[in-house]
Design a protein around this motif. Structure first.
Motif, PDB file in Angstrom:
ATOM      1  N   THR A  52       0.847  -1.182   0.000  1.00 30.97           N
ATOM      2  CA  THR A  52       0.000   0.000   0.000  1.00 30.97           C
ATOM      3  C   THR A  52       0.890   1.242   0.000  1.00 30.97           C
ATOM      4  OG1 THR A  52      -1.819  -1.070   1.187  1.00 30.97           O
ATOM      5  CG2 THR A  52      -1.716   1.324   1.293  1.00 30.97           C
ATOM      6  N   LEU A  53       0.545   2.196  -0.857  1.00 30.44           N
ATOM      7  CA  LEU A  53       1.255   3.475  -0.906  1.00 30.44           C
ATOM      8  C   LEU A  53       0.238   4.576  -0.652  1.00 30.44           C
ATOM      9  CD1 LEU A  53       3.697   5.327  -1.583  1.00 30.44           C
ATOM     10  CD2 LEU A  53       2.949   5.222  -3.973  1.00 30.44           C
ATOM     11  N   VAL A  60      -2.778   3.776  -3.032  1.00 28.00           N
ATOM     12  CA  VAL A  60      -2.509   2.858  -4.137  1.00 28.00           C
ATOM     13  C   VAL A  60      -2.217   1.493  -3.521  1.00 28.00           C
ATOM     14  CG1 VAL A  60      -1.050   2.328  -6.110  1.00 28.00           C
ATOM     15  CG2 VAL A  60      -1.583   4.711  -5.575  1.00 28.00           C
ATOM     16  N   ASN A  61      -3.048   0.503  -3.838  1.00 33.17           N
ATOM     17  CA  ASN A  61      -2.865  -0.859  -3.336  1.00 33.17           C
ATOM     18  C   ASN A  61      -2.567  -1.784  -4.515  1.00 33.17           C
ATOM     19  OD1 ASN A  61      -3.852  -0.362  -0.477  1.00 33.17           O
ATOM     20  ND2 ASN A  61      -5.657   0.228  -1.639  1.00 33.17           N
ATOM     21  N   PHE A  62      -1.740  -2.779  -4.274  1.00 32.35           N
ATOM     22  CA  PHE A  62      -1.504  -3.757  -5.336  1.00 32.35           C
ATOM     23  C   PHE A  62      -1.120  -5.102  -4.743  1.00 32.35           C
ATOM     24  CE2 PHE A  62       2.762  -1.887  -4.845  1.00 32.35           C
ATOM     25  CZ  PHE A  62       3.561  -3.010  -4.770  1.00 32.35           C
ATOM     26  N   LEU A  82     -11.569  -4.473   1.982  1.00 31.61           N
ATOM     27  CA  LEU A  82     -12.331  -4.419   0.739  1.00 31.61           C
ATOM     28  C   LEU A  82     -11.403  -4.199  -0.451  1.00 31.61           C
ATOM     29  CD1 LEU A  82     -15.507  -2.323   1.683  1.00 31.61           C
ATOM     30  CD2 LEU A  82     -15.313  -4.789   1.349  1.00 31.61           C
ATOM     31  N   ALA A  83     -10.364  -3.371  -0.252  1.00 35.00           N
ATOM     32  CA  ALA A  83      -9.438  -3.085  -1.348  1.00 35.00           C
ATOM     33  C   ALA A  83      -8.754  -4.362  -1.820  1.00 35.00           C
ATOM     34  CB  ALA A  83      -8.408  -2.052  -0.893  1.00 35.00           C
ATOM     35  N   PRO A 150      -0.287  -5.630   4.636  1.00 31.08           N
ATOM     36  CA  PRO A 150       0.419  -5.139   3.445  1.00 31.08           C
ATOM     37  C   PRO A 150       1.635  -4.303   3.832  1.00 31.08           C
ATOM     38  CG  PRO A 150      -1.944  -4.699   3.309  1.00 31.08           C
ATOM     39  CD  PRO A 150      -1.680  -5.150   4.703  1.00 31.08           C
ATOM     40  N   TYR A 151       2.664  -4.403   3.038  1.00 31.37           N
ATOM     41  CA  TYR A 151       3.855  -3.581   3.265  1.00 31.37           C
ATOM     42  C   TYR A 151       3.512  -2.134   2.937  1.00 31.37           C
ATOM     43  CZ  TYR A 151       8.566  -1.713   2.796  1.00 31.37           C
ATOM     44  OH  TYR A 151       9.698  -0.940   2.925  1.00 31.37           O
ATOM     45  N   GLN A 152       3.836  -1.227   3.858  1.00 29.69           N
ATOM     46  CA  GLN A 152       3.523   0.186   3.673  1.00 29.69           C
ATOM     47  C   GLN A 152       4.676   0.879   2.944  1.00 29.69           C
ATOM     48  OE1 GLN A 152       0.496   1.546   4.600  1.00 29.69           O
ATOM     49  NE2 GLN A 152      -0.045  -0.579   5.090  1.00 29.69           N
ATOM     50  N   LEU A 153       4.452   1.177   1.672  1.00 33.66           N
ATOM     51  CA  LEU A 153       5.464   1.880   0.893  1.00 33.66           C
ATOM     52  C   LEU A 153       5.467   3.358   1.256  1.00 33.66           C
ATOM     53  CD1 LEU A 153       4.881   0.343  -2.657  1.00 33.66           C
ATOM     54  CD2 LEU A 153       6.844  -0.055  -1.175  1.00 33.66           C
TER      55      LEU A 153
END
Length: 247
Positions: A52-53, A60-62, A82-83, A150-153
């Motif tokens: 996640t950024l 922005v999630n991926f 949800l994302a 998620p890794y936080q960018l």
């Protein structure tokens, strides 16, 4: 209002966009978030498989799987569970619709643009969470995110992979040179070389005087003497500083 705004599918290997949702919004902050998404898509292989950024009012999630990355831009208030459920649905449908061979052989951007239809339908469903019927999947994803968040960018991570990071000082240190006194034979060799150089220089000066007095003298002798002087000085270029240190 919490919502999914934009989504795309790219090939991890080279960042080739395979499909994307249609976006007509011209919000400058949203366009900035999309530029971040585009920058990330070119370097997906350098990040963990779920990230996640945060960029302004958007996230922005991926997620990546089997050489394909699924990215989305959503508002910052949109629930992470949800994302990533949204991205997981895109992933499952894409794997069913397109095999790995077709993905590897793709050469044109957005060659799977027909997948946009599924992206738009899924986006509409996830923008109305109350209508979602996949409550079990949501619970599973919530547990997974809690166990493996998620890794936080950071913006610095994005700048670094795109070559825009500020230059940092080089940590490599050149090997230090330590001067030590020369041996006795080195001292003798240095002194003799200096003496020979002095004699050649003196003989060169005398040869110049002789030429000035006698026009028939050969000037080559003068060149030979000065070359000999230069050769002698060249031989003591390294021992001389060490000799001085030793003294």
């Amino acid at each position: 209002m919490s919502s999914v705004v934009f989504s795309s599918v790219v090939r991890v290997e080279d960042g080739l966009p395979l499909s994307a949702s249609t976006d007509y919004e011209q919000d400058p902050e949203l366009q900035a978030a999309r530029r971040c998404l585009k920058g990330l898509s070119k370097k997906m292989g350098q990040f963990p498989d779920r990230c996640t950024l945060r960029t302004g009012p958007y996230h922005v999630n991926f997620t990546c799987a089997l050489g394909v990355a699924y990215l989305m831009v959503c508002t910052s208030s949109y629930p992470p569970v949800l994302a990533f459920c949204f991205l997981e649905e895109l992933q499952k449908e894409f794997i069913v619709s397109y095999d790995a061979r077709r993905v590897r052989s793709a050469v044109r951007p957005y060659c799977f643009i027909q997948f946009d239809t599924f992206i738009q339908k899924t986006k509409q469903r996830y923008n109305s969470p109350r209508s979602l019927s996949t409550r079990i999947n949501l619970a599973d994803m919530q547990t997974e995110i809690r166990l493996r968040p998620p890794y936080q960018l950071s913006p610095e991570d994005l700048q670094a992979v795109n070559g825009a990071a500020a230059p940092t000082a080089c940590k490599y240190k050149a090997p230090s040179q330590v001067l030590s006194p020369v041996s006795l034979s080195g001292v003798v060799s240095c002194v003799l070389s200096l003496l020979c150089g002095g004699l050649n220089l003196l003989r060169g000066v005398h040869a110049i005087e002789s030429i000035l007095q006698n026009d028939d003298e050969d000037f080559n002798y003068v060149i030979a003497f000065f070359l000999g002087t230069a050769a002698c000085l060249y031989q003591v270029r390294w021992p001389l500083p060490v000799l001085i240190v030793g003294l």
